[in-house]
Design a protein around this motif. Structure first.
Motif, short mmCIF file in Angstrom:
data_model
loop_
_atom_site.label_atom_id
_atom_site.label_comp_id
_atom_site.label_asym_id
_atom_site.label_seq_id
_atom_site.Cartn_x
_atom_site.Cartn_y
_atom_site.Cartn_z
N VAL A 194 61.81 12.20 16.15
CA VAL A 194 63.10 11.58 15.84
C VAL A 194 62.80 10.20 15.28
CG1 VAL A 194 65.29 10.73 16.73
CG2 VAL A 194 64.30 12.85 17.66
N GLY A 195 63.19 9.96 14.06
CA GLY A 195 62.90 8.70 13.42
C GLY A 195 63.88 7.61 13.81
N ASP A 206 58.23 9.28 18.18
CA ASP A 206 57.39 8.88 17.05
C ASP A 206 56.37 9.97 16.67
OD1 ASP A 206 55.84 7.62 15.17
OD2 ASP A 206 55.44 5.83 16.37
N PRO A 207 56.52 10.58 15.48
CA PRO A 207 55.56 11.60 15.05
C PRO A 207 54.20 11.01 14.66
CG PRO A 207 57.09 11.16 13.28
CD PRO A 207 57.58 10.38 14.47
N ILE A 208 54.17 9.70 14.38
CA ILE A 208 52.90 9.10 13.97
C ILE A 208 51.94 9.00 15.15
CG2 ILE A 208 51.79 7.02 13.08
CD1 ILE A 208 54.22 6.57 11.32
N THR A 209 52.41 8.54 16.29
CA THR A 209 51.52 8.47 17.45
C THR A 209 51.07 9.86 17.87
OG1 THR A 209 53.47 8.40 18.89
CG2 THR A 209 52.45 6.30 18.31
N THR A 211 50.69 12.39 15.82
CA THR A 211 49.72 12.82 14.80
C THR A 211 48.35 12.23 15.09
OG1 THR A 211 51.41 13.13 13.10
CG2 THR A 211 49.17 12.64 12.36
N LEU A 212 48.31 10.95 15.46
CA LEU A 212 47.03 10.34 15.78
C LEU A 212 46.38 11.01 16.98
CD1 LEU A 212 47.98 6.58 15.27
CD2 LEU A 212 46.70 8.06 13.71
N GLY A 213 47.20 11.34 17.98
CA GLY A 213 46.67 12.04 19.14
C GLY A 213 46.13 13.40 18.80
N ILE A 214 46.84 14.14 17.96
CA ILE A 214 46.39 15.46 17.53
C ILE A 214 45.06 15.36 16.77
CG2 ILE A 214 46.90 17.38 15.97
CD1 ILE A 214 49.88 16.98 16.73
N CYS A 215 44.99 14.42 15.83
CA CYS A 215 43.78 14.29 15.01
C CYS A 215 42.58 13.89 15.87
CB CYS A 215 44.00 13.26 13.90
SG CYS A 215 45.16 13.80 12.64
N ASN A 216 42.77 12.99 16.82
CA ASN A 216 41.67 12.61 17.70
C ASN A 216 41.23 13.79 18.56
OD1 ASN A 216 41.32 9.94 16.91
ND2 ASN A 216 42.92 9.19 18.28
N GLN A 280 49.40 18.27 22.75
CA GLN A 280 49.66 16.92 22.28
C GLN A 280 51.13 16.73 21.94
OE1 GLN A 280 47.40 14.22 21.89
NE2 GLN A 280 46.11 15.54 23.17
N ALA A 281 51.75 17.75 21.38
CA ALA A 281 53.18 17.65 21.06
C ALA A 281 53.99 17.43 22.34
CB ALA A 281 53.65 18.90 20.34
N ALA A 282 53.64 18.17 23.37
CA ALA A 282 54.36 18.01 24.64
C ALA A 282 54.15 16.62 25.23
CB ALA A 282 53.90 19.08 25.63
N SER A 283 52.91 16.11 25.13
CA SER A 283 52.63 14.81 25.74
C SER A 283 53.32 13.67 25.01
CB SER A 283 51.12 14.56 25.79
OG SER A 283 50.59 14.36 24.49
N TYR A 284 53.62 13.84 23.73
CA TYR A 284 54.29 12.79 22.96
C TYR A 284 55.78 13.08 22.75
CZ TYR A 284 49.78 10.65 21.91
OH TYR A 284 48.57 10.02 22.02
N ASP A 285 56.28 14.18 23.37
CA ASP A 285 57.70 14.52 23.32
C ASP A 285 58.19 14.76 21.90
OD1 ASP A 285 60.16 15.13 24.40
OD2 ASP A 285 60.85 13.04 24.47
N VAL A 286 57.36 15.46 21.12
CA VAL A 286 57.75 15.89 19.78
C VAL A 286 57.53 17.40 19.71
CG1 VAL A 286 57.13 13.67 18.74
CG2 VAL A 286 55.44 15.52 18.81
N THR A 287 57.89 17.98 18.59
CA THR A 287 57.55 19.39 18.36
C THR A 287 56.51 19.45 17.24
OG1 THR A 287 59.34 19.71 16.76
CG2 THR A 287 59.82 20.19 19.08
N ALA A 288 55.69 20.48 17.29
CA ALA A 288 54.65 20.63 16.26
C ALA A 288 54.37 22.10 16.04
CB ALA A 288 53.38 19.89 16.67
N LYS A 289 54.15 22.46 14.79
CA LYS A 289 53.87 23.84 14.41
C LYS A 289 52.54 23.91 13.69
CE LYS A 289 55.57 27.69 11.55
NZ LYS A 289 56.61 28.12 10.58
N LEU A 290 51.66 24.82 14.14
CA LEU A 290 50.37 25.07 13.48
C LEU A 290 50.47 26.30 12.60
CD1 LEU A 290 47.22 24.76 13.16
CD2 LEU A 290 47.04 26.27 15.16
N VAL A 291 50.02 26.17 11.35
CA VAL A 291 49.84 27.31 10.45
C VAL A 291 48.35 27.39 10.13
CG1 VAL A 291 50.42 28.34 8.24
CG2 VAL A 291 52.15 27.01 9.48
#
Length: 386
Positions: A194-195, A206-209, A211-216, A280-291
């Protein structure tokens, strides 16, 4: 012995062909102009058994030898890359945003040189199938040609291909039995939060934080989830998000590549990516989809055919210029689909230049074209002598 004398006589013609193709690059399956140029040359050589429109713009031409025997397939790729050339050469690409930055113009030229010689001499039994393939650069044209039945239609018994290598010594050959290039997969991760205003992050997700968590976390797949003796590369190559310095965006996008040789390792990576993205999506309270998209399989040489091809290369380049016990590498190649269907081998031919493949300053070294053409010709004559 050096390159075949008769083929050496074609050197200037080959240079002319190659540089014309370099000026007129085409992408993916839309290699119609290149294919027409190839067909015109083949007809000039007296080859009449020509089949067009395979995998949209691919060409297969048959040369009959003297006497009964099997059919050997020789493959060259024709497509270019969506890149802007910066060489400044007088024969540079005339098409903005497209260039032959991988040397496929040179590969096609080498096969044309071999075709001219083999059609002229026919000093072999059986047949040769000349395979001019579109869409190696991401389109999987080899797989499409296989799906359209070229192995069965033309009764191809074994198949071979060459690729130039800028950083190997000029005129040297490199190959190995078994796996030589990796399977390649692609992953896409879409993160949604949610922006909001950058001054009030407490009101956003925040999807940016995230994203950083996912990439790490992705980096732990190689360091913590696989055996160190298994070759594996997992690389994040793109992150896209945001539009202003005071706006937390709603979404982010992650893209990357996976290179493997073992299907069980490939399965593990796909599983772990899914677990990491969800966790990681759950820990940052966002949703994320992998393809996760599975791409070209590993390129696996038949051990006996690779050894035979190396012996042929020694006839052309000399004993010291051939390494047939090279290590495998993490690049990928759609010739893998042809090697899944028929035994054969993939080799690298050194051109001893500075700019690497997929570089806007890359240029194929025309001096190796007679060497590659001689290899193809000698391979046929040695495999199926009169």
């Amino acid at each position: 012995m050096p390159p075949v004398n008769r083929i050496a006589d074609y050197a200037e013609d080959m240079k002319t062909w190659r540089r014309w193709m370099h000026q007129h690059p085409e992408l993916q399956f839309e290699c119609h102009q290149t294919a027409a140029f190839v067909v015109e040359r083949l007809k000039e050589f007296g080859i009449t058994d020509i089949h067009e429109g395979i995998a949209t713009s691919g060409v297969v031409a048959i040369i009959d030898g003297q006497g009964e025997g099997p059919t050997i397939g020789l493959r060259a790729d024709m497509d270019a890359l969506p890149m802007q050339e910066t060489t400044g050469l007088d024969y540079a690409s005339t098409v903005p945003g497209k260039m032959h930055a991988c040397g496929h113009d040179g590969h096609t030229t080498m096969l044309l040189g071999a075709a001219k010689y083999l059609a002229e001499t026919r000093n072999f039994k059986g047949r040769v199938a000349l395979i001019f393939q579109p869409a190696e650069e991401g389109g999987g044209g080899a797989g499409v040609m296989v799906e359209e039945g070229i192995m069965e239609r033309f009764d191809i018994a074994e198949v071979y291909a060459l690729h130039n290598s800028p950083h190997e010594a000029f005129g040297s050959f490199v190959t190995t039995g078994g796996p030589i290039m990796a399977a390649v997969d692609t992953f896409h991760i879409h993160v949604t939060g949610v922006g909001g205003h950058g001054a009030y992050p407490q009101d956003t997700k925040d999807p940016i934080t995230a994203t950083l968590g996912i990439c790490n976390a992705i980096q732990t797949i190689v360091s913590r989830n696989h055996k160190s003796l298994d070759d594996l590369v997992v690389s994040v190559t793109q992150i896209h998000t945001g539009s202003a310095d005071n706006v937390i965006p709603d979404t982010a996008y992650i893209n990357g590549t996976v290179r493997t040789f073992d299907p069980s390792v490939q399965d593990m990576v796909e599983r772990r990516l899914g677990e990491i993205v969800a966790g990681q999506a759950a820990s940052y309270d966002v949703t994320a989809k992998l393809v996760y998209e599975r791409g070209y399989p590993a390129t696996v040489n038949d051990a006996d055919k690779a050894s035979f091809a190396a012996d042929v290369a020694r006839q052309v380049a000399g004993e010291s210029a051939v390494n047939d016990h090279a290590g495998r590498e993490m690049g990928a190649e759609d010739f893998a689909y042809m090697l899944e269907k028929r035994p054969g081998a993939y080799l690298f031919l050194g051109q001893g230049t500075e700019a690497g493949l997929h570089n806007p300053n890359y240029n194929f070294n025309d001096e190796i074209a007679p060497i590659g053409a001689s290899f193809f010709a000698k391979l046929v004559e040695t495999a199926q002598p009169l």
